[in-house]
Design a protein around this motif. Sequence first.
Motif, PDB file in Angstrom:
ATOM      1  N   VAL A  96      15.679  44.782  52.320  1.00 43.01           N
ATOM      2  CA  VAL A  96      16.651  44.708  53.398  1.00 43.01           C
ATOM      3  C   VAL A  96      16.689  43.274  53.908  1.00 43.01           C
ATOM      4  CG1 VAL A  96      14.997  45.344  55.205  1.00 43.01           C
ATOM      5  CG2 VAL A  96      17.442  45.773  55.548  1.00 43.01           C
ATOM      6  N   LEU A  97      17.884  42.821  54.249  1.00 44.07           N
ATOM      7  CA  LEU A  97      18.051  41.535  54.905  1.00 44.07           C
ATOM      8  C   LEU A  97      18.118  41.811  56.396  1.00 44.07           C
ATOM      9  CD1 LEU A  97      18.514  38.474  54.578  1.00 44.07           C
ATOM     10  CD2 LEU A  97      20.974  38.961  54.595  1.00 44.07           C
ATOM     11  N   PHE A  98      17.077  41.423  57.106  1.00 40.13           N
ATOM     12  CA  PHE A  98      16.941  41.756  58.520  1.00 40.13           C
ATOM     13  C   PHE A  98      16.797  40.481  59.322  1.00 40.13           C
ATOM     14  CE2 PHE A  98      15.986  44.187  62.167  1.00 40.13           C
ATOM     15  CZ  PHE A  98      14.853  43.691  62.781  1.00 40.13           C
ATOM     16  N   ARG A  99      17.741  40.260  60.226  1.00 39.75           N
ATOM     17  CA  ARG A  99      17.744  39.059  61.071  1.00 39.75           C
ATOM     18  C   ARG A  99      17.616  37.800  60.235  1.00 39.75           C
ATOM     19  NH1 ARG A  99      14.117  41.117  66.312  1.00 39.75           N
ATOM     20  NH2 ARG A  99      15.578  42.763  66.922  1.00 39.75           N
ATOM     21  N   GLY A 100      18.326  37.761  59.134  1.00 36.91           N
ATOM     22  CA  GLY A 100      18.381  36.579  58.295  1.00 36.91           C
ATOM     23  C   GLY A 100      17.216  36.408  57.349  1.00 36.91           C
ATOM     24  N   ASN A 101      16.297  37.338  57.349  1.00 36.27           N
ATOM     25  CA  ASN A 101      15.125  37.242  56.476  1.00 36.27           C
ATOM     26  C   ASN A 101      15.092  38.394  55.481  1.00 36.27           C
ATOM     27  OD1 ASN A 101      13.930  34.920  57.765  1.00 36.27           O
ATOM     28  ND2 ASN A 101      13.372  36.268  59.452  1.00 36.27           N
ATOM     29  N   ASP A 102      14.689  38.057  54.258  1.00 33.60           N
ATOM     30  CA  ASP A 102      14.501  39.090  53.248  1.00 33.60           C
ATOM     31  C   ASP A 102      13.181  39.814  53.492  1.00 33.60           C
ATOM     32  OD1 ASP A 102      15.881  36.723  51.087  1.00 33.60           O
ATOM     33  OD2 ASP A 102      16.795  38.667  51.502  1.00 33.60           O
ATOM     34  N   HIS A 103      13.261  41.136  53.440  1.00 33.15           N
ATOM     35  CA  HIS A 103      12.051  41.956  53.569  1.00 33.15           C
ATOM     36  C   HIS A 103      11.920  42.827  52.327  1.00 33.15           C
ATOM     37  CE1 HIS A 103      10.994  41.054  57.797  1.00 33.15           C
ATOM     38  NE2 HIS A 103      12.278  40.773  57.873  1.00 33.15           N
ATOM     39  N   TRP A 104      10.758  42.766  51.746  1.00 32.07           N
ATOM     40  CA  TRP A 104      10.459  43.515  50.530  1.00 32.07           C
ATOM     41  C   TRP A 104       9.305  44.457  50.798  1.00 32.07           C
ATOM     42  CZ3 TRP A 104      13.827  42.075  46.766  1.00 32.07           C
ATOM     43  CH2 TRP A 104      14.404  40.808  46.887  1.00 32.07           C
ATOM     44  N   GLY A 105       9.463  45.660  50.339  1.00 33.94           N
ATOM     45  CA  GLY A 105       8.349  46.568  50.442  1.00 33.94           C
ATOM     46  C   GLY A 105       7.368  46.334  49.307  1.00 33.94           C
ATOM     47  N   ARG A 106       6.248  47.015  49.396  1.00 33.63           N
ATOM     48  CA  ARG A 106       5.340  47.025  48.265  1.00 33.63           C
ATOM     49  C   ARG A 106       6.026  47.770  47.143  1.00 33.63           C
ATOM     50  NH1 ARG A 106      -0.693  48.971  49.266  1.00 33.63           N
ATOM     51  NH2 ARG A 106      -0.562  47.085  50.523  1.00 33.63           N
ATOM     52  N   GLY A 107       6.042  47.194  45.976  1.00 33.29           N
ATOM     53  CA  GLY A 107       6.792  47.765  44.872  1.00 33.29           C
ATOM     54  C   GLY A 107       6.114  48.969  44.242  1.00 33.29           C
ATOM     55  N   THR A 108       6.854  49.597  43.367  1.00 36.71           N
ATOM     56  CA  THR A 108       6.328  50.717  42.595  1.00 36.71           C
ATOM     57  C   THR A 108       6.592  50.441  41.118  1.00 36.71           C
ATOM     58  OG1 THR A 108       6.326  53.130  42.386  1.00 36.71           O
ATOM     59  CG2 THR A 108       8.452  52.103  42.847  1.00 36.71           C
ATOM     60  N   GLN A 109       5.563  50.646  40.309  1.00 37.98           N
ATOM     61  CA  GLN A 109       5.654  50.305  38.887  1.00 37.98           C
ATOM     62  C   GLN A 109       6.359  51.410  38.107  1.00 37.98           C
ATOM     63  OE1 GLN A 109       4.404  47.469  37.025  1.00 37.98           O
ATOM     64  NE2 GLN A 109       5.625  48.445  35.414  1.00 37.98           N
ATOM     65  N   VAL A 110       7.324  51.010  37.316  1.00 34.72           N
ATOM     66  CA  VAL A 110       7.998  51.909  36.381  1.00 34.72           C
ATOM     67  C   VAL A 110       7.741  51.373  34.976  1.00 34.72           C
ATOM     68  CG1 VAL A 110      10.216  52.758  35.555  1.00 34.72           C
ATOM     69  CG2 VAL A 110       9.778  52.598  38.014  1.00 34.72           C
ATOM     70  N   THR A 111       7.171  52.212  34.139  1.00 36.97           N
ATOM     71  CA  THR A 111       6.895  51.843  32.760  1.00 36.97           C
ATOM     72  C   THR A 111       7.542  52.861  31.837  1.00 36.97           C
ATOM     73  OG1 THR A 111       4.780  50.855  33.396  1.00 36.97           O
ATOM     74  CG2 THR A 111       5.120  51.303  31.054  1.00 36.97           C
ATOM     75  N   VAL A 112       8.369  52.368  30.924  1.00 33.57           N
ATOM     76  CA  VAL A 112       9.079  53.239  29.996  1.00 33.57           C
ATOM     77  C   VAL A 112       8.616  52.927  28.582  1.00 33.57           C
ATOM     78  CG1 VAL A 112      11.319  54.067  29.221  1.00 33.57           C
ATOM     79  CG2 VAL A 112      11.059  53.197  31.553  1.00 33.57           C
ATOM     80  N   SER A 113       8.058  53.909  27.935  1.00 32.87           N
ATOM     81  CA  SER A 113       7.580  53.720  26.571  1.00 32.87           C
ATOM     82  C   SER A 113       8.653  54.160  25.578  1.00 32.87           C
ATOM     83  CB  SER A 113       6.295  54.504  26.338  1.00 32.87           C
ATOM     84  OG  SER A 113       6.540  55.886  26.481  1.00 32.87           O
TER      85      SER A 113
END
Length: 114
Positions: A96-113
């Motif tokens: 989300v872009l909040f008050r001019g700053n990018d905010h990133w959550g902790r990611g989640t890994q997706v692995t496709v074999s």
Amino acid sequence: VQLQASGGGLVQAGESLRLSCAASGINFRLYDMDWYRQAPGKERELVAGITTDRSTRYAESVKGRFTISRDNIRRSLWLQMNSLQPEDTAVYYCHVLFRGNDHWGRGTQVTVSS
């Protein structure tokens, strides 16, 4: 602002996953939300975005396979991913872009074999 993504995992090509992102610290309904991903050795890229009025946009590589949605009451963002391919392997982040700053959550890994 806190964004917590979940729902990643290891799947085989052709299978599906549904990612979730729980948001707090913002008036969720007032902000456009996005999903990004970052594969090893590559730059972070936009996967899908959804506006406050639920207009959506997608990267060309995922059009027709991924669907982004939101629930303003639950302050949640989702990404339904179908027909997953090995090239979809990455860490997925909600943004989300909040008050001019990018905010990133902790990611989640997706692995496709294959």
